[in-house]
Design an enzyme around this catalytic site. Structure first.
Site, PDB file in Angstrom:
ATOM      1  N   GLY A   5      38.745  61.191   3.840  1.00  7.58           N
ATOM      2  CA  GLY A   5      38.443  62.344   4.674  1.00  7.58           C
ATOM      3  C   GLY A   5      36.943  62.510   4.885  1.00  7.58           C
ATOM      4  N   SER A   6      36.500  63.758   4.930  1.00  7.25           N
ATOM      5  CA  SER A   6      35.096  64.024   5.261  1.00  7.25           C
ATOM      6  C   SER A   6      34.115  63.637   4.166  1.00  7.25           C
ATOM      7  CB  SER A   6      34.927  65.511   5.592  1.00  7.25           C
ATOM      8  OG  SER A   6      35.610  65.829   6.789  1.00  7.25           O
ATOM      9  N   THR A   7      34.608  63.291   2.952  1.00 12.09           N
ATOM     10  CA  THR A   7      33.678  62.796   1.933  1.00 12.09           C
ATOM     11  C   THR A   7      33.100  61.443   2.343  1.00 12.09           C
ATOM     12  OG1 THR A   7      35.452  61.699   0.669  1.00 12.09           O
ATOM     13  CG2 THR A   7      34.945  63.985   0.096  1.00 12.09           C
ATOM     14  N   PHE A   8      33.690  60.822   3.369  1.00 13.69           N
ATOM     15  CA  PHE A   8      33.221  59.533   3.875  1.00 13.69           C
ATOM     16  C   PHE A   8      32.080  59.702   4.872  1.00 13.69           C
ATOM     17  CE2 PHE A   8      33.645  55.663   6.521  1.00 13.69           C
ATOM     18  CZ  PHE A   8      33.730  54.680   5.545  1.00 13.69           C
TER      19      PHE A   8
END
Length: 645
Positions: free
Chosen positions: A326-329
């Site tokens: 998700g947005s941790t990428f």
């Protein structure tokens, strides 16, 4: 009738010839026996003496004491305990059924125990002792000993058995032992003879399995004198074996204890890394299980309960679970674009809430859009459209290269089982594995950690540690107590100005009012953390479901909800620990994972329960109640609990 003289003379000649023949035959046989006896006594005496000794004396292996597994502070994670057991010899017992029936009156024996004992006795030779029951109390073994005259062939014994004092806390890391199976022996080219000892146990999972050679030790030997049927008459001598070596892990047992309790009630995983050394301080996968059940022989009911649990307690989610990040990428995508020179980070890109690419509309999580955002605000507010744009400019290959550089998609060489490698997709990968060409929409999806991208919580923690340090941190689980210096990790060679923007974006994610993790901030000035939330989609809500009134994640069945993720490091100005949390089907990362990540981070920094003063004042009453619930669930001895002191 009287025989004639001639007939008598003929009979004498015949008898003389026969006598001479028989005499010669007797002399020949006697001579042959004498020669053979002389040869055996003089020429082959040593050989026959050795054969006689081999028939009289048996050499038996003695199982070695298994090495201990300890945490970084010397707390015992896997040890050995006295094990009182009862064994029976079939040739001494006589009426087996009668003896077992009498024995069942003295100690608890189930029908399954009795049937297994019968089966083992038939499988082994009559004089081989077979274990009927083990892990008996002193009172139970005393009853057996005092009734020995009525129990022929039954012998009470004392040995050692594996024991895990931390119970569920380290089950996925330490693993467990079990009896040697045919499959175990087939997997070895030259099995150690000690593995042939009846009911000998070896590592089946985790560190117990991967460090088996080090933990097992070397067998001792015992010489015993036996009679003609193989029964032991006396012990001649004994050489004790070499105990197995101890294994010291980098885990902090108290932090591991807190992390697992903080995951209580969730299907989740949490990883804590020491940023300087790469030491894994906590590797918690919830829910967990009691490894002692496997050592003692887990029942079918208990095992099926673990297998059928939707939360998958037997899976080590920290290294085995693979999730879209998700947005941790987004830090990966941002750094790839910066290195490719397609943006300087100051450029502001307009987010209307969606982007049309190749005839497909890709939405931002904020349907109304974020307006004009730069790299820092795109990270802190988690703008998807910004990432869509810069990802198309730099391409998937550069994103893949940066992802690998930051530690994603790598199978780390750790001494635990089932470590997954994740997935960093490329054009070639899709061509070989999906038999289709890469599309621009695949790049758009990958830019926000969706599509084909898969990571493990351990990899996310490594990524965070590398962002905080600009070093190629490698995770480490086993440490040498004699090791003095820590080998410094190589530099990632990322430009400091790029990392300053990334770190600032992570800092504002937690500490700016518009940040997605603002409610999980830390107010203690020396423990401020920087982080990034993430939400990875598992299933989308279908049109039919929307028409039926299902519009929120909470309205979906649990196993169709999004995963919640959160990564962070702290303190912001002098990073010490990196943390990654994944909550399966938890919904949003800001609501499900970030509060857990904050609590575990504070526990790591304070070496104990997080102080209430580190939380925003309006949250302290709630936090205090949550901490009390955790303390009530802790069932370890006082010296194993995390105290507030």
């Amino acid at each position: 009738m009287k025989r004639s003289e001639r007939e008598q003379e003929y009979s004498r000649r015949v008898i003389s010839r026969r006598g001479l023949f028989l005499g010669a035959l007797q002399v020949g046989v006697a001579g042959t026996l004498f020669w053979r006896l002389r040869d055996m006594q003089l020429n082959q005496s040593e050989q026959f003496h050795l054969l006689a000794e081999e028939n009289r004396i048996n050499l038996r292996l003695l199982p070695p004491t298994r090495g201990l597994i300890l945490d970084r502070n010397g707390i015992l994670l896997a040890g050995n305990e006295q094990n009182y057991r009862v064994v029976i010899k079939r040739d001494d017992a006589g009426d087996i059924d009668l003896v077992l029936e009498r024995l069942s009156r003295l100690i608890p024996l189930s029908d399954e125990d009795i049937e297994r004992a019968r089966r083992d006795m038939l499988r082994n030779r009559p004089f081989v002792p077979v274990t009927v029951a083990e892990r008996l109390s002193w009172e139970e073994i005393s009853r057996v000993a005092s009734n020995a005259p009525a129990l022929p062939g039954v012998t009470p014994e004392m040995g050692l058995s594996r024991y895990y004092p931390m119970y569920k806390d380290t089950a996925h890391v330490v693993g467990y032992v079990g009896p040697v199976s045919e499959r175990d022996l087939e997997a070895l080219e030259a099995p150690d003879p000690v593995l042939m000892i009846p009911r000998f146990q070896i590592g089946k999972s985790g560190v117990e399995r991967m460090q088996e050679d080090r933990l097992r030790g070397r067998a001792g030997s015992q010489r015993v004198e036996v009679n003609a049927v193989g029964r032991v008459m006396r012990e001649l001598d004994r050489v004790e074996g070499t105990p197995g070596g101890n294994v010291h892990l980098t885990l902090d047992a108290r932090l591991q204890n807190y992390a697992l309790e903080r995951l209580h009630g969730q299907s989740a995983a949490a990883v804590v890394l020491d940023i300087e050394s790469g030491d894994i301080l906590a590797l918690a996968s919830g829910p967990s299980f009691d490894p002692n059940l496997f050592v003692r022989g887990i029942s079918s009911r208990d095992f099926n309960g673990l297998l059928e649990n939707d939360y998958r307690p037997l899976v080590n989610k920290t290294v085995q679970g693979m999730y879209p990040p998700g947005s941790t990428f987004k830090m990966v995508t941002a750094l790839a674009a910066l290195e490719a020179g397609v943006t300087d980070g100051q450029e502001r890109i307009f987010c209307p809430g969606h982007m049309d690419v190749s005839g497909n509309r890709f939405h931002c999580w904020k349907r109304g859009g974020h307006g004009r955002v730069d790299l820092v605000s795109a990270l802190s507010e988690s703008c998807d459209v910004y990432m869509y744009e810069i990802a198309q400019r730099c391409g998937i290959e550069k994103i893949n290269a940066m992802s690998t550089r930051l530690g994603l998609g790598i199978r780390y060489d750790l001494p635990i089982t089932s470590v997954a490698g994740g997935l960093n997709p490329t054009r070639e990968w899709k061509r070989n594995n999906r038999n289709s060409e890469w599309r621009i929409g695949d790049t758009v999806n990958a830019s926000i950690g969706q599509g084909f991208v898969l990571t493990t919580p351990l990899q996310l923690a490594v990524m965070t540690a590398r962002l905080a340090s600009n070093k190629a941190i490698l995770p480490r689980l086993v440490r040498d107590p004699a090791e003095q210096a820590i080998r410094e990790a190589a530099s990632l060679d990322l430009r400091p100005e790029w990392l300053r923007m990334i770190r600032r974006g992570m800092n504002e994610t937690v500490n700016d009012r518009r940040g997605t993790a603002y409610s999980s901030r830390v107010v203690a000035e020396d423990q401020v953390m920087a982080g990034k939330t993430g939400t990875s989609q598992v299933f989308s809500i279908t049109r039919a479901e929307r028409e039926a009134g299902i519009r929120r994640q909470e309205d979906l069945p649990w196993n169709r909800r999004n995963h919640g993720l959160f990564v962070n490091y702290a303190p912001y100005d002098a990073p010490r620990v990196a943390v990654a949390v994944v909550v399966e089907h938890g919904g949003g990362g800001s609501s499900a994972a970030a509060p857990i990540g904050r609590d575990i981070t504070l526990a790591a920094l304070n070496d104990g329960f997080p102080p209430l003063s580190a939380y925003p004042a309006p949250q302290r009453n709630r936090i205090h109640s949550e901490q009390q619930e955790i303390q009530e669930r802790l069932r370890k001895p006082d010296d194993m609990r995390i105290s507030r002191a």
